[in-house]
Design an enzyme around this catalytic site. Structure first.
Site, PDB file in Angstrom:
ATOM      1  N   PHE A 115      -8.719 -12.264  -0.638  1.00  0.00           N
ATOM      2  CA  PHE A 115      -9.613 -12.871  -1.221  1.00  0.00           C
ATOM      3  C   PHE A 115      -9.579 -14.593  -1.318  1.00  0.00           C
ATOM      4  CE2 PHE A 115     -11.932  -9.756  -3.995  1.00  0.00           C
ATOM      5  CZ  PHE A 115     -12.739  -9.215  -3.063  1.00  0.00           C
ATOM      6  N   SER A 130     -20.603 -17.028 -18.396  1.00  0.00           N
ATOM      7  CA  SER A 130     -21.459 -15.987 -17.754  1.00  0.00           C
ATOM      8  C   SER A 130     -20.816 -15.131 -17.018  1.00  0.00           C
ATOM      9  CB  SER A 130     -22.198 -16.893 -16.638  1.00  0.00           C
ATOM     10  OG  SER A 130     -21.603 -17.924 -16.044  1.00  0.00           O
ATOM     11  N   GLU A 155     -20.706 -12.842 -12.975  1.00  0.00           N
ATOM     12  CA  GLU A 155     -21.102 -12.626 -11.629  1.00  0.00           C
ATOM     13  C   GLU A 155     -21.064 -11.058 -11.341  1.00  0.00           C
ATOM     14  OE1 GLU A 155     -20.943 -15.737  -8.752  1.00  0.00           O
ATOM     15  OE2 GLU A 155     -19.908 -14.112  -7.692  1.00  0.00           O
ATOM     16  N   HIS A 190     -17.119 -18.972 -15.832  1.00  0.00           N
ATOM     17  CA  HIS A 190     -17.818 -18.038 -15.018  1.00  0.00           C
ATOM     18  C   HIS A 190     -16.837 -17.045 -14.745  1.00  0.00           C
ATOM     19  CE1 HIS A 190     -21.349 -17.161 -12.739  1.00  0.00           C
ATOM     20  NE2 HIS A 190     -20.483 -16.764 -11.776  1.00  0.00           N
ATOM     21  N   ASP A 226     -21.799 -18.115   3.253  1.00  0.00           N
ATOM     22  CA  ASP A 226     -20.862 -17.800   4.476  1.00  0.00           C
ATOM     23  C   ASP A 226     -21.529 -17.249   5.637  1.00  0.00           C
ATOM     24  OD1 ASP A 226     -18.737 -18.025   2.531  1.00  0.00           O
ATOM     25  OD2 ASP A 226     -18.882 -16.253   1.940  1.00  0.00           O
TER      26      ASP A 226
END
Length: 277
Positions: free
Chosen positions: A207, A7, A9, A257, A100
Site C-alpha cells: 500500500f 471517523s 473508512e 480518520h 486513481d
C-alpha cells in the site's frame, strides 16, 4: 479523545460474504460512536453502486455516512447524475477525489483534478454537501514537488472544500509541517489526520509503495524482523500507531480518520487506548 472527532473508512464489499463481514464489523465500530463512516469509490468509479448501497445501509442504521466520489473517467453529466442520486437519498456529506486511474485506462476526463470536481459540485448543488478532500503530508506520489502539491491542495479548498483528510503517515512531524505550510497559504479548514493501523507487514509495504506513504526505517526494520510472527507485528504496530495518534491529538489535530480495511479489531483497540476505556 472525544468520541465525535473521529471517523472510519470502509471499502465497498465485492461479494455477499464480504458484505456480511462488513455488517458485523460495522456494528462493532458503530458502538464507538464515530462522527461518520466513509465508503470508498473504485478506480474510474468501478464500485459506484457498491459505494451507494453501503452508504444507504449505514444511513438506515442511523449513522452519518459519506460516499467517496472521484472524477477520473467520469463526464460532467455522469457526475451530475450521481450527485442528484446522493441528494435524493438525503446524503449531505461526501469525499471528493480525483481518483486513481483504472488499469489500462487511456481516456480523458472532463474534470481532470479534484479541484475541478469540488468546483463542479458547488456549482451544481450549492452548499448542500459538506465536502472533504484529500491532503498529502508526504506529497502526492504524482506531484512535481512539495510546493506544487501544497498549491494543488489549496486550490481544492479555494474551490469550496469544507475539510480535508490526509493520506496515512507514520511521521507526526510531516503532518504538523504540512498543516503549518497550508495555514501560511491561507488554508483554514480542518485537516484531519488519516490513520492506518499496522496489522500486516507485506500489505502495508505494498500500500505504501502505491500511495507514497513513508514507513520510517526503524519501524520497517522492526516489522521485517518479526518475519511471519503476526502477533508480534500487530502488537508492535498497535504501539507505534497509538503513540502517533496521541502525538497528533496532543499537537492539535482536529480529528482522526481511521482506514479500517473493513476490520473492527484494530480501530477498536486504538480507540480504547486513546480514550482509556
Amino acid at each position: 479523545m472525544e468520541t465525535n472527532n473521529f471517523s472510519i473508512e470502509f471499502y465497498p464489499p465485492k461479494t455477499a460474504e464480504g458484505a456480511d463481514k462488513l455488517r458485523i464489523a460495522r456494528a462493532k465500530l458503530a458502538t464507538l460512536n464515530p462522527k461518520y463512516f466513509s465508503v470508498t469509490f473504485g478506480a474510474g468509479g468501478s464500485t459506484q453502486q457498491g459505494t451507494l448501497d453501503t452508504v444507504l445501509e449505514i444511513l438506515a442504521e442511523g449513522h452519518d455516512a459519506a460516499p467517496h466520489l472521484s472524477c477520473v473517467g467520469g463526464s460532467r453529466e455522469a457526475i451530475r447524475a450521481i450527485l442528484a442520486q446522493f441528494k435524493s437519498h438525503g446524503i449531505k456529506r461526501l469525499v471528493a477525489l480525483r481518483g486513481d486511474l483504472p488499469s489500462g485506462y487511456g481516456g480523458g476526463s472532463e474534470l481532470r483534478y479534484a479541484s475541478d470536481l469540488v468546483e463542479f459540485i458547488r456549482a451544481e448543488t450549492g452548499d448542500w454537501f459538506h465536502i472533504e478532500v484529500a491532503a498529502y503530508p508526504e506529497m502526492h506520489p504524482q506531484a512535481r514537488s512539495p510546493q506544487d502539491d501544497l498549491q494543488n491542495f489549496a486550490r481544492k479548498v479555494q474551490a469550496g472544500a469544507n475539510a480535508a483528510i490526509t493520506q496515512y503517515f507514520y511521521n507526526a512531524d510531516a503532518y504538523f509541517q504540512f498543516v503549518d505550510n497550508a495555514r501560511k497559504l491561507g488554508v483554514d479548514v480542518p485537516i484531519v489526520a488519516g490513520i492506518m493501523p499496522i496489522t500486516n507487514y507485506t500489505q502495508l509495504m505494498r500500500f505504501s509503495d502505491m500511495c507514497g506513504a513513508e514507513i520510517p526505517r526503524w519501524v520497517r526494520l522492526k516489522l521485517a524482523s518479526f518475519g511471519d510472527d503476526s502477533a508480534s507485528i500487530k502488537a508492535f504496530g498497535m504501539d507505534v500507531v497509538s503513540e502517533l495518534c496521541q502525538q497528533l491529538m496532543e499537537g492539535g489535530a482536529p480529528g482522526l480518520h481511521f482506514y479500517s480495511m473493513n476490520q473492527a479489531g484494530p480501530t477498536t483497540e486504538l480507540w480504547k487506548r486513546l480514550t482509556n476505556s
